[in-house]
Write an enzyme that holds these catalytic residues in place. Structure first.
Site, short mmCIF file in Angstrom:
data_model
loop_
_atom_site.label_atom_id
_atom_site.label_comp_id
_atom_site.label_asym_id
_atom_site.label_seq_id
_atom_site.Cartn_x
_atom_site.Cartn_y
_atom_site.Cartn_z
N ARG A 154 0.82 -1.21 0.00
CA ARG A 154 0.00 0.00 0.00
C ARG A 154 0.85 1.27 0.00
NH1 ARG A 154 -3.00 -3.61 3.41
NH2 ARG A 154 -1.26 -3.30 4.81
N ASP A 260 12.52 7.92 9.67
CA ASP A 260 11.38 8.22 10.56
C ASP A 260 11.31 7.19 11.68
OD1 ASP A 260 8.95 9.60 11.31
OD2 ASP A 260 7.85 7.87 10.53
N GLU A 265 13.30 3.60 20.09
CA GLU A 265 12.53 4.85 19.94
C GLU A 265 12.12 5.35 21.33
OE1 GLU A 265 9.45 4.24 17.02
OE2 GLU A 265 10.92 3.98 15.44
N HIS A 286 9.27 9.16 14.29
CA HIS A 286 8.21 8.20 13.97
C HIS A 286 6.85 8.91 13.84
CE1 HIS A 286 7.03 3.69 14.28
NE2 HIS A 286 6.25 4.34 13.44
P1 NAD Z 1 1.75 -3.77 2.97
O1 NAD Z 1 1.56 -5.07 3.65
O2 NAD Z 1 0.65 -3.22 2.11
O3 NAD Z 1 3.07 -3.81 2.05
C1 NAD Z 1 4.25 -4.43 2.43
C2 NAD Z 1 4.88 -5.04 1.18
O4 NAD Z 1 6.19 -5.53 1.53
C3 NAD Z 1 4.09 -6.24 0.63
O5 NAD Z 1 3.82 -6.05 -0.73
C4 NAD Z 1 5.02 -7.43 0.88
O6 NAD Z 1 4.90 -8.45 -0.09
C5 NAD Z 1 6.37 -6.75 0.83
N1 NAD Z 1 7.43 -7.53 1.44
C6 NAD Z 1 7.38 -8.33 2.53
N2 NAD Z 1 8.61 -8.89 2.75
C7 NAD Z 1 9.43 -8.41 1.78
C8 NAD Z 1 10.80 -8.62 1.47
N3 NAD Z 1 11.57 -9.43 2.21
N4 NAD Z 1 11.31 -7.99 0.39
C9 NAD Z 1 10.54 -7.18 -0.37
N5 NAD Z 1 9.23 -6.96 -0.13
C10 NAD Z 1 8.69 -7.55 0.93
O7 NAD Z 1 2.13 -2.73 4.11
P2 NAD Z 1 2.06 -1.13 4.05
O8 NAD Z 1 0.72 -0.67 4.49
O9 NAD Z 1 2.60 -0.68 2.75
O10 NAD Z 1 3.08 -0.77 5.23
C11 NAD Z 1 4.44 -1.15 5.15
C12 NAD Z 1 5.11 -0.95 6.49
O11 NAD Z 1 5.23 0.45 6.76
C13 NAD Z 1 4.33 -1.46 7.71
O12 NAD Z 1 4.46 -2.86 7.90
C14 NAD Z 1 4.91 -0.67 8.84
O13 NAD Z 1 6.00 -1.34 9.41
C15 NAD Z 1 5.40 0.61 8.16
N6 NAD Z 1 4.63 1.77 8.61
C16 NAD Z 1 5.28 2.81 9.18
C17 NAD Z 1 4.58 3.92 9.63
C18 NAD Z 1 5.29 5.09 10.24
O14 NAD Z 1 4.71 5.75 11.08
N7 NAD Z 1 6.51 5.39 9.83
C19 NAD Z 1 3.18 3.95 9.52
C20 NAD Z 1 2.54 2.91 8.89
C21 NAD Z 1 3.28 1.81 8.44
#
Ligand code: NAD
Length: 314
Positions: A154, A260, A265, A286
């Site tokens: 996403r 971030d 943290e 973050h």
């Molecule tokens: P998502 O599940 O939609 O996308 C994650 C993608 O990573 C998937 O397509 C998955 O197949 C891929 N993936 C998994 N393992 C992998 C690997 N070894 N190599 C390559 N690709 C791989 O998740 P999202 O909604 O896009 O969110 C991603 C991450 O962002 C979350 O899990 C979270 O840790 C982080 N996040 C951070 C914040 C923040 O405040 N900074 C906020 C929301 C999410």
């Protein structure tokens, strides 16, 4: 009706809309923001549902003490602070709000990208301190650069869309089959992480924290990146070997990094602070999901999911 007696504990600050929806639905809602693990273990036995963000760790010990717990709600995305496997074994449902923070994180990532390329935090800091450093503030344009997205989920896709608007080239790597999604957006898929690291001028990390992604960007990966490239991490601190990142920045292998998220943290170790304070590093505490829109959406979605889960179980 028994459902009226259900008790919900919220241990991390969530938008007030969440409490409002749950109370309106007849639930008893208590808040214990900032509660310690020890305290949580003492009180959790009284509750049918627990709502957390990223701070509270829903460990084996917490779940073992949670005799009445039916559902854990995570307002946000990333379930690495919840022992999902143990919850499943104990029949505790885990719900979260995967879409709520997508745009907030994607927009922050773009902000960090431009901050790195134009040294915006440095320029701002120095001018406020009375220094007009125009000759030192030569930057780069995003147009024409190759941006590598690691994890085309996403957030990765939302970042790609926005980067494409800057007329940059976007390449992506994911363990899942992303060909169709990438084609739709005009993104090129590379077949390995190594290929992405070799090609990209800017690498942006968007994978979840899993055993396989812990230190995915290790020293070897960092030194596989082009000399003078930039690294952006808005996923989880543990995905990058930050000691190696500091080394690569000090040696001038990377031109800069934007973070971030951190292993601790707030940062705890001296070397983490050295990284945070490095002149070519842009940092935020973050705040990826910290927008009014994302917080409200997460609060509403988690409340609705909790109501649904409890109504099935009471
Ligand atoms: P998502 O599940 O939609 O996308 C994650 C993608 O990573 C998937 O397509 C998955 O197949 C891929 N993936 C998994 N393992 C992998 C690997 N070894 N190599 C390559 N690709 C791989 O998740 P999202 O909604 O896009 O969110 C991603 C991450 O962002 C979350 O899990 C979270 O840790 C982080 N996040 C951070 C914040 C923040 O405040 N900074 C906020 C929301 C999410």
């Amino acid at each position: 009706m028994v459902i009226f007696m259900a008790k919900i504990l919220i241990t991390d600050p969530v938008h007030e809309e969440c409490i409002h929806i749950l109370r309106k639905a007849g639930f008893i809602v208590d808040t214990a923001y900032g509660v310690s693990q020890e305290e949580l273990i003492k009180v959790i036995g009284d509750y049918d549902a627990l709502i957390v963000r990223g701070r509270t760790k829903v460990t084996k010990e917490v779940l073992a003490a949670a005799a009445n717990l039916k559902v854990v709600g995570r307002a946000g995305v990333g379930l690495d602070n919840i022992d999902v496997e143990e919850a499943r074994k104990r029949g505790v449902e885990v719900v979260y709000t995967p879409q709520a923070s997508t745009i907030a994180v994607a927009e922050l990532t773009i902000g960090l990208m431009l901050s790195l390329l134009r040294k915006l935090p440095y320029a701002d800091r120095n001018l406020k301190n009375g220094r007009w450093e125009k000759p030192r503030l030569h930057g780069f344009e995003l147009k024409g650069k190759t941006v590598g997205i690691v994890g085309f989920g996403r957030i990765g896709r939302a970042v790609a869309k926005r980067v494409l608007a800057f007329e940059a080239r976007v390449i992506a790597y994911d363990v899942a089959d992303i060909k169709a999604l990438a084609q739709e957006l005009g993104v090129e898929v590379v077949s390995s992480l190594e290929e992405l690291l070799r090609e990209a001028d800017i690498v942006s990390i968007h994978v979840p924290l899993l055993p396989e992604t812990r230190q995915l960007i290790d020293e070897k990966a960092i030194y596989t990146m082009k000399k003078g490239a930039y690294l952006i991490n808005t996923s989880r601190g543990e995905v990058v070997d930050t000691k190696a990142l500091l080394k690569a920045l000090k040696e001038g292998h990377l031109a800069g990094a934007a973070l971030d998220v951190f292993e601790h943290e707030p940062p705890a170790e001296d070397w983490e602070w050295e990284l945070v304070k490095h002149p070519n590093v842009v940092v935020t505490p973050h705040i990826g999901a910290q927008t009014a829109e994302a917080q409200r959406a997460a609060a509403i979605q988690v409340a609705e999911s909790i109501i649904k889960a409890l109504s099935h179980r009471m």
